[in-house]
Scaffold this motif. Structure first.
Motif, PDB file in Angstrom:
ATOM      1  N   SER A 130      -9.684   5.087   3.469  1.00  0.00           N
ATOM      2  CA  SER A 130      -8.955   4.292   4.466  1.00  0.00           C
ATOM      3  C   SER A 130      -9.893   3.207   5.005  1.00  0.00           C
ATOM      4  O   SER A 130     -11.113   3.244   4.772  1.00  0.00           O
ATOM      5  CB  SER A 130      -8.503   5.189   5.612  1.00  0.00           C
ATOM      6  N   TRP A 168      -6.524   0.443   2.163  1.00  0.00           N
ATOM      7  CA  TRP A 168      -6.335  -0.813   2.890  1.00  0.00           C
ATOM      8  C   TRP A 168      -6.022  -1.992   1.957  1.00  0.00           C
ATOM      9  O   TRP A 168      -5.648  -3.063   2.411  1.00  0.00           O
ATOM     10  CB  TRP A 168      -7.595  -1.124   3.722  1.00  0.00           C
ATOM     11  N   THR A 172      -1.206  -4.977   0.481  1.00  0.00           N
ATOM     12  CA  THR A 172      -1.584  -5.816   1.627  1.00  0.00           C
ATOM     13  C   THR A 172      -1.930  -7.241   1.221  1.00  0.00           C
ATOM     14  O   THR A 172      -2.036  -8.111   2.079  1.00  0.00           O
ATOM     15  CB  THR A 172      -2.828  -5.228   2.330  1.00  0.00           C
ATOM     16  N   VAL A 174      -4.784  -7.891   0.309  1.00  0.00           N
ATOM     17  CA  VAL A 174      -6.240  -7.927   0.537  1.00  0.00           C
ATOM     18  C   VAL A 174      -6.895  -7.087  -0.545  1.00  0.00           C
ATOM     19  O   VAL A 174      -7.066  -5.878  -0.382  1.00  0.00           O
ATOM     20  CB  VAL A 174      -6.601  -7.346   1.927  1.00  0.00           C
ATOM     21  N   SER A 211      -3.462  -4.537  -4.661  1.00  0.00           N
ATOM     22  CA  SER A 211      -3.207  -5.981  -4.653  1.00  0.00           C
ATOM     23  C   SER A 211      -3.740  -6.681  -5.907  1.00  0.00           C
ATOM     24  O   SER A 211      -4.270  -7.799  -5.829  1.00  0.00           O
ATOM     25  CB  SER A 211      -3.760  -6.625  -3.373  1.00  0.00           C
TER      26      SER A 211
END
Ligand code: PGA
Length: 254
Positions: A130, A168, A172, A174, A211
């Motif tokens: 995370s 993360w 996203t 990112v 991503s």
């Protein structure tokens, strides 16, 4: 060791059966040859049988996105390994959405990996830290800890695939920095060598996910420690997904 690159498209909870059939046909038309890359589509359960018919004579293989570890019985809403095996070569296990939304622990994922191998399915085991774990400097420890716990009593390894997907970076936009991904991949490779011995551990393919797009694929796959990609959002666009496959073929087979 030469490992065959693998590109897998995780459609998640997207596409009706008719949309899935159209998307699979568009991908099939678009990939042309793209030899030297293993190509996998992971549609929702209900589309596995129809896509199996469409893709039977093609180089595209199917994966389920999940399964339960019990062989059968009173487990409402679940699907077993033997139910998906007629259609699938692979099964994604331990995706972070399963861990976070559905509370799957490393122990459950471990049971699923054992059941998948027993049924003749190849697991794509997902691992990832995370944002909090990364910020605390615990990315390597988190991911290698997940690896060790998910592979307890797993002796069969040559067909195992690992997908490193930082939580993360999923969905996203990112994507993780190349150096950070390489650092994790090297730690995973070292942990696998420690568990299984260098020769055996070396056969296991390590994918990056989070991503991945047609724009950033080549920079990841040009790294020798990255053997392929698990692609989410971009795999729902046939043009983008087939471009990713062709880039993998170009980068890895030169
Ligand atoms: P994403 O998803 O490519 O949309 O970030 C990757 C995954 O969840 O496997």
């Amino acid at each position: 060791m030469k490992r065959t690159p693998l590109i897998a498209g995780n459609w998640k909870m997207n596409t009706t059966v008719s949309e899935a059939c159209s998307l699979a046909r568009a991908i099939l038309t678009g990939i042309e040859s793209a030899d030297g890359v293993e190509k996998v589509i992971c549609p929702p359960f209900v589309s596995l049988a129809p896509l199996y018919e469409i893709l039977a004579a093609s180089p595209i293989k199917l994966a389920a996105q999940n399964m339960y570890f019990r062989p059968k019985g009173a487990f409402t809403g679940e699907v077993s390994a033997s139910m998906i095996k007629p259609f699938c070569s692979y099964v994604i296990l331990g995706h972070s959405e399963r861990r976070q939304i559905f509370g799957e622990s490393n122990e459950i994922i471990n049971s699923k990996i054992i059941a998948a191998f027993e049924a003749g399915l190849k697991p794509i085991l997902c691992l990832g830290e995370s944002l909090e774990q990364r910020k605390a400097g615990k990315a390597v420890d988190t991911v290698t800890g997940q690896l060790l716990n998910c592979l307890v009593n797993v002796r069969q390894t040559s067909e195992l695939v690992i997908a490193y997907e930082p939580v993360w970076a999923i969905g996203t936009g990112v994507n993780a920095a190349i150096e950070e991904v390489c650092q994790i991949m090297e730690a995973l490779r070292a942990a696998l060598a420690g568990m299984y011995g260098t020769g055996t551990g070396d056969e296991i393919r390590l994918l990056y996910g989070g991503s991945v797009t047609a724009e950033n694929t080549a920079s990841y796959l040009s790294q020798p420690v990255i053997d392929g990609a698990l692609v989410g959002g971009a795999s729902l666009d046939s043009n983008q997904f087939t471009t990713i496959i062709k880039l993998a073929a170009a980068v890895k087979n030169t």
